[in-house]
Scaffold this motif. Structure first.
Motif, PDB file in Angstrom:
ATOM      1  N   THR A   1      79.828  40.806 -89.120  1.00 15.19           N
ATOM      2  CA  THR A   1      80.502  42.090 -89.337  1.00 15.19           C
ATOM      3  C   THR A   1      79.679  42.943 -90.300  1.00 15.19           C
ATOM      4  N   LEU A   2      79.391  44.199 -89.896  1.00 10.47           N
ATOM      5  CA  LEU A   2      78.595  45.108 -90.725  1.00 10.47           C
ATOM      6  C   LEU A   2      79.417  45.612 -91.903  1.00 10.47           C
ATOM      7  N   LEU A   3      78.842  45.500 -93.098  1.00  9.14           N
ATOM      8  CA  LEU A   3      79.499  45.990 -94.301  1.00  9.14           C
ATOM      9  C   LEU A   3      79.148  47.459 -94.505  1.00  9.14           C
ATOM     10  N   SER A   4      79.810  48.079 -95.486  1.00  6.59           N
ATOM     11  CA  SER A   4      79.628  49.513 -95.692  1.00  6.59           C
ATOM     12  C   SER A   4      78.201  49.856 -96.097  1.00  6.59           C
ATOM     13  N   ASP A   5      77.582  49.070 -96.995  1.00  8.29           N
ATOM     14  CA  ASP A   5      76.209  49.365 -97.405  1.00  8.29           C
ATOM     15  C   ASP A   5      75.224  49.166 -96.262  1.00  8.29           C
ATOM     16  N   GLU A   6      75.538  48.200 -95.380  1.00  6.74           N
ATOM     17  CA  GLU A   6      74.676  47.979 -94.228  1.00  6.74           C
ATOM     18  C   GLU A   6      74.812  49.115 -93.213  1.00  6.74           C
ATOM     19  N   ARG A   7      76.017  49.645 -93.067  1.00  7.02           N
ATOM     20  CA  ARG A   7      76.209  50.798 -92.176  1.00  7.02           C
ATOM     21  C   ARG A   7      75.464  52.015 -92.722  1.00  7.02           C
TER      22      ARG A   7
ATOM     23  N   ALA B   1      72.684  51.900 -94.328  1.00  6.49           N
ATOM     24  CA  ALA B   1      71.267  51.729 -94.042  1.00  6.49           C
ATOM     25  C   ALA B   1      70.926  52.116 -92.604  1.00  6.49           C
ATOM     26  N   LEU B   2      71.927  52.171 -91.728  1.00  4.71           N
ATOM     27  CA  LEU B   2      71.693  52.501 -90.320  1.00  4.71           C
ATOM     28  C   LEU B   2      71.778  53.996 -90.051  1.00  4.71           C
ATOM     29  N   SER B   3      72.117  54.764 -91.053  1.00  5.27           N
ATOM     30  CA  SER B   3      72.285  56.201 -90.832  1.00  5.27           C
ATOM     31  C   SER B   3      70.969  56.831 -90.385  1.00  5.27           C
ATOM     32  N   GLY B   4      71.063  57.729 -89.453  1.00  4.50           N
ATOM     33  CA  GLY B   4      69.873  58.384 -88.931  1.00  4.50           C
ATOM     34  C   GLY B   4      69.213  57.636 -87.809  1.00  4.50           C
ATOM     35  N   LYS B   5      69.685  56.457 -87.490  1.00  3.88           N
ATOM     36  CA  LYS B   5      69.115  55.667 -86.400  1.00  3.88           C
ATOM     37  C   LYS B   5      69.993  55.813 -85.166  1.00  3.88           C
TER      38      LYS B   5
ATOM     39  N   LEU C   1      70.522  49.381 -83.028  1.00  6.09           N
ATOM     40  CA  LEU C   1      71.041  48.046 -82.720  1.00  6.09           C
ATOM     41  C   LEU C   1      70.090  46.960 -83.240  1.00  6.09           C
ATOM     42  N   GLY C   2      68.762  47.195 -83.054  1.00  2.00           N
ATOM     43  CA  GLY C   2      67.803  46.194 -83.521  1.00  2.00           C
ATOM     44  C   GLY C   2      67.827  46.052 -85.024  1.00  2.00           C
ATOM     45  N   LEU C   3      67.889  47.189 -85.764  1.00  4.74           N
ATOM     46  CA  LEU C   3      67.939  47.121 -87.226  1.00  4.74           C
ATOM     47  C   LEU C   3      69.216  46.438 -87.705  1.00  4.74           C
ATOM     48  N   ALA C   4      70.347  46.734 -87.048  1.00  2.00           N
ATOM     49  CA  ALA C   4      71.608  46.095 -87.420  1.00  2.00           C
ATOM     50  C   ALA C   4      71.528  44.582 -87.242  1.00  2.00           C
ATOM     51  N   LEU C   5      70.926  44.118 -86.157  1.00  2.41           N
ATOM     52  CA  LEU C   5      70.782  42.678 -85.925  1.00  2.41           C
ATOM     53  C   LEU C   5      69.837  42.044 -86.948  1.00  2.41           C
ATOM     54  N   LEU C   6      68.765  42.777 -87.301  1.00  4.92           N
ATOM     55  CA  LEU C   6      67.848  42.248 -88.315  1.00  4.92           C
ATOM     56  C   LEU C   6      68.554  42.095 -89.662  1.00  4.92           C
ATOM     57  N   LEU C   7      69.370  43.092 -90.023  1.00  5.39           N
ATOM     58  CA  LEU C   7      70.105  43.034 -91.283  1.00  5.39           C
ATOM     59  C   LEU C   7      71.018  41.813 -91.353  1.00  5.39           C
ATOM     60  N   LYS C   8      71.817  41.605 -90.336  1.00  9.28           N
ATOM     61  CA  LYS C   8      72.790  40.500 -90.357  1.00  9.28           C
ATOM     62  C   LYS C   8      72.091  39.133 -90.251  1.00  9.28           C
ATOM     63  N   PHE C   9      71.042  39.036 -89.441  1.00  7.56           N
ATOM     64  CA  PHE C   9      70.332  37.761 -89.311  1.00  7.56           C
ATOM     65  C   PHE C   9      69.646  37.408 -90.625  1.00  7.56           C
ATOM     66  N   TYR C  10      69.000  38.384 -91.271  1.00  9.20           N
ATOM     67  CA  TYR C  10      68.296  38.128 -92.524  1.00  9.20           C
ATOM     68  C   TYR C  10      69.283  37.743 -93.626  1.00  9.20           C
TER      69      TYR C  10
ATOM     70  N   ALA D   1      60.547  46.049 -93.583  1.00 10.25           N
ATOM     71  CA  ALA D   1      60.418  46.506 -94.965  1.00 10.25           C
ATOM     72  C   ALA D   1      61.729  47.085 -95.472  1.00 10.25           C
ATOM     73  N   GLN D   2      62.453  47.794 -94.611  1.00  8.95           N
ATOM     74  CA  GLN D   2      63.748  48.354 -95.000  1.00  8.95           C
ATOM     75  C   GLN D   2      64.757  47.251 -95.284  1.00  8.95           C
ATOM     76  N   VAL D   3      64.747  46.203 -94.476  1.00  4.63           N
ATOM     77  CA  VAL D   3      65.669  45.072 -94.675  1.00  4.63           C
ATOM     78  C   VAL D   3      65.339  44.344 -95.978  1.00  4.63           C
ATOM     79  N   ARG D   4      64.042  44.104 -96.244  1.00  4.56           N
ATOM     80  CA  ARG D   4      63.653  43.431 -97.491  1.00  4.56           C
ATOM     81  C   ARG D   4      64.105  44.239 -98.702  1.00  4.56           C
ATOM     82  N   SER D   5      63.903  45.537 -98.627  1.00  2.08           N
ATOM     83  CA  SER D   5      64.319  46.407 -99.728  1.00  2.08           C
ATOM     84  C   SER D   5      65.826  46.370 -99.921  1.00  2.08           C
ATOM     85  N   HIS D   6      66.564  46.294 -98.816  1.00  8.01           N
ATOM     86  CA  HIS D   6      68.024  46.266 -98.902  1.00  8.01           C
ATOM     87  C   HIS D   6      68.513  44.997 -99.613  1.00  8.01           C
ATOM     88  N   PHE D   7      67.893  43.870 -99.331  1.00  8.08           N
ATOM     89  CA  PHE D   7      68.329  42.594 -99.921  1.00  8.08           C
ATOM     90  C   PHE D   7      67.568  42.234-101.195  1.00  8.08           C
ATOM     91  N   GLY D   8      66.571  43.021-101.562  1.00  4.94           N
ATOM     92  CA  GLY D   8      65.811  42.724-102.772  1.00  4.94           C
ATOM     93  C   GLY D   8      64.808  41.604-102.609  1.00  4.94           C
TER      94      GLY D   8
END
Length: 582
Positions: free
Chosen positions: A15-21, A23-27, A33-42, A89-96
């Motif tokens: 389930t996508l959380l608010s901060d993850e949603r 990060a998807l803005s503008g896509k 869809l690919g970025l959302a899957l990368l976020l949740k898998f990572y 790189a965006q996913v790494r930055s999101h999770f630190g």
């Protein structure tokens, strides 16, 4: 094949959380869809998926519904190239997280070598610990190939550090003896000609024990003395994990001396020391097993031999009451006549029947037991004494309970007079008899000498001592120094048992209160006995026998034969239907 993912698992992990949603803005489309899957898998695995194959259809559909993109769009997502790198790189930055650099890899490898690999040598377990450490350090795990290289490097570094530490604890004389086992101190030509005898020592230590016999006992004693002659210092492996030590022992046991010589000196000394250390404990256990089995074997063979002799000579006489009446009547009718003329003719079978009657009496009760004991004494003195006495030289027996001190004192007495050729122990010698000499043995242990003095027969007393030792070893009331299976029972508990008693009881699923444990056990026993009592009248294949003073016993008298796969159960398991389950 992927396992099916339940709905509650999808909701929890995908389930996508608010901060993850955010990060998807503008896509949009496949990129969103690919970025959302990368976020949740990572976020779940701490790494990126290696391709479309790691994402199940149910997962893709669940995430696609949340971002309002058709699930089929994932087929248009590029799993390589600049877009993928930008998303990563965006996913790494999101999770630190950060990419694993050379410096990070060196630090992780050094941590593995010092904190994990000195206690764990299994590659997969070490790899799992490395992945956990990466998540803790917020470092993206490297590629599988690089990950395996880091694990192998850490295992090697830990082995080098441990082997150098162990080799540094060895005295010079011990090092020379260990090297001599594999001929490492000689040249190649000298080894080929001269190390056959040295290799035989190593080969002797590696051999497995034989059957229960005097020869096996003496061979194991020779092995133990050969191992102890190496002179390993105490506490050599005090800080080494048992599984690591077991791995070294197994490795050294299968390698030939030539392979041993190819190892670095520190590793070779460590492997040989581990083998000698482990074999010393194993051989000690084997000797205790042989002691227990030999004492039992002496008694069993003596009993069997006497039984066979008596069975061959025994003929049960029936109608003893009629014989007694006939003898009494004949004797009263002619009290002054000779026995051969009056008594013998009155009994059916005559003199032969009376002889069989006397023999039947003599082959029962105390007479039989004394015959067994006499035969046992002869077997011990003429054959087994040599091996059992040798055990007293190489095994050290102790007890944490002063109640069993008499048995240990008796062992010391036997050891002091092991080479003496005296029939009796000297007068004035303290002879422990409490918990040593019991029952019918007293009549054989004590004997009156030519001067009418009561003396203790040495050989018979030794038999009583070994029998008493056997019983207390089996109950671990007496233990053996340097053994593993027969070690001090106090060592069976973890060292932190007292400080972490609650945790250990919880792991065993047992209550801390002994009353609660007893009540639970009593309830289980009562329930099982009630079930047996209820089913017993319907079990026509079970026969209940009354054995007098020995109590009652039940035995199945069915003609059904057990299959070989049942491992010879001594009693059937009860099934709800009343029939035994096989």
């Amino acid at each position: 094949m992927h396992r099916a993912i339940e709905l509650d698992e999808l909701v929890e992990h995908w389930t996508l959380l608010s901060d993850e949603r955010a990060a998807l803005s503008g896509k949009g489309g496949a990129g969103k869809l690919g970025l959302a899957l990368l976020l949740k898998f990572y976020g779940q695995h701490g790494r990126f998926p290696r391709g479309r194959g790691e994402l199940q259809e149910t997962v893709v559909q669940f995430v696609a519904d949340q971002v309002d993109v058709p699930a089929s769009e994932i087929g248009l997502y590029e799993w390589s190239g600049r877009t993928l790198e930008r998303h990563r790189a965006q996913v790494r930055s999101h999770f630190g997280f950060r990419v694993c650099s050379v410096e990070d890899a060196d630090k992780l490898t050094a941590w593995l070598a010092s904190e994990v690999c000195e206690a764990e040598r299994h590659h997969d377990v070490v790899r799992e610990q490395l992945l956990i450490r990466c998540r803790e350090e917020r470092v993206e795990p490297p590629t599988p190939g690089r990950l395996d290289r880091m694990v192998r490097s850490a295992l090697h570094q830990a082995e080098v550090a441990l082997s150098c530490r162990i080799a540094g604890r060895l005295p010079r004389a011990t090092i020379e003896r260990l090297e001599a086992l594999v001929g490492a101190g000689a040249g190649v030509d000298d080894v080929d000609q001269d190390d056959a005898g040295e290799e035989s020592v190593l080969a002797l230590v590696k051999t497995v024990p034989g059957n229960v016999s005097l020869e096996s006992m003496l061979t194991e004693v020779r092995k133990l003395r050969a191992v102890r002659a190496i002179g390993l210092p105490g506490g050599l492996f005090a800080n080494v994990a048992p599984k690591v030590l077991a791995g070294w022992r197994g490795r050294a046991a299968v390698e030939s001396p030539s392979h041993m010589r190819d190892h670095p000196t520190e590793l070779r000394l460590t492997l040989l020391s581990a083998l000698m250390h482990a074999r010393e404990r194993e051989i000690t256990d084997t000797l205790v097993d042989l002691l227990i089995s030999t004492v039992h074997k002496i008694n069993a063979r003596a009993s069997h031999r006497v039984t066979q002799e008596l069975v061959n000579a025994f003929k049960k006489v029936t109608g003893k009451e009629n014989i007694l009446f006939a003898i009494a009547e004949a004797a009263l009718d002619a009290p002054d006549d000779p026995v051969r003329e009056v008594v013998f003719p009155a009994v059916t079978g005559g003199e032969q029947t009376l002889q069989e009657l006397v023999h039947e009496y003599k082959t029962k009760g105390p007479v039989y037991r004394r015959t067994v004991q006499t035969t046992l004494k002869a077997s011990y003195t003429n054959h087994y004494r040599r091996g059992l006495i040798e055990l007293l030289d190489v095994l050290e027996f102790r007890s944490s309970n002063t109640t069993h001190r008499p048995v240990l004192d008796a062992l010391d007495l036997v050891a002091r007079y092991k080479n003496g050729r005296v029939t009796y122990y000297p007068r004035g010698e303290h002879l422990p008899t409490s918990r040593v000499v019991a029952g019918d043995w007293e009549t054989l242990v004590y004997r009156t000498d030519k001067r009418g003095r009561q003396r203790v027969v040495r050989s018979t007393y030794e038999i009583c001592v070994f029998q008493a030792l056997r019983e207390r070893l089996r109950c671990k009331e007496i233990w053996v120094v340097g053994a593993d299976k027969w070690r001090n029972p106090d060592e069976d508990l973890p060292r932190d048992f007292e400080s972490r008693r609650s945790d250990h009881y919880a792991a065993l699923r047992k209550p801390l209160d002994p009353s609660a444990f007893i009540d639970q056990l009593r309830t289980e026993l009562q329930a099982e006995l009630a079930a047996l009592n209820e089913q017993l009248p319907t079990l026509d294949w079970v026969e209940i026998r009354d054995r007098g003073k020995q109590g009652r016993s039940s035995s199945p008298h069915s003609t059904r034969r057990r299959s070989r796969g049942t491992c010879g159960r001594s009693r059937p398991r009860w099934a709800p239907g009343g029939e035994p389950s096989r």
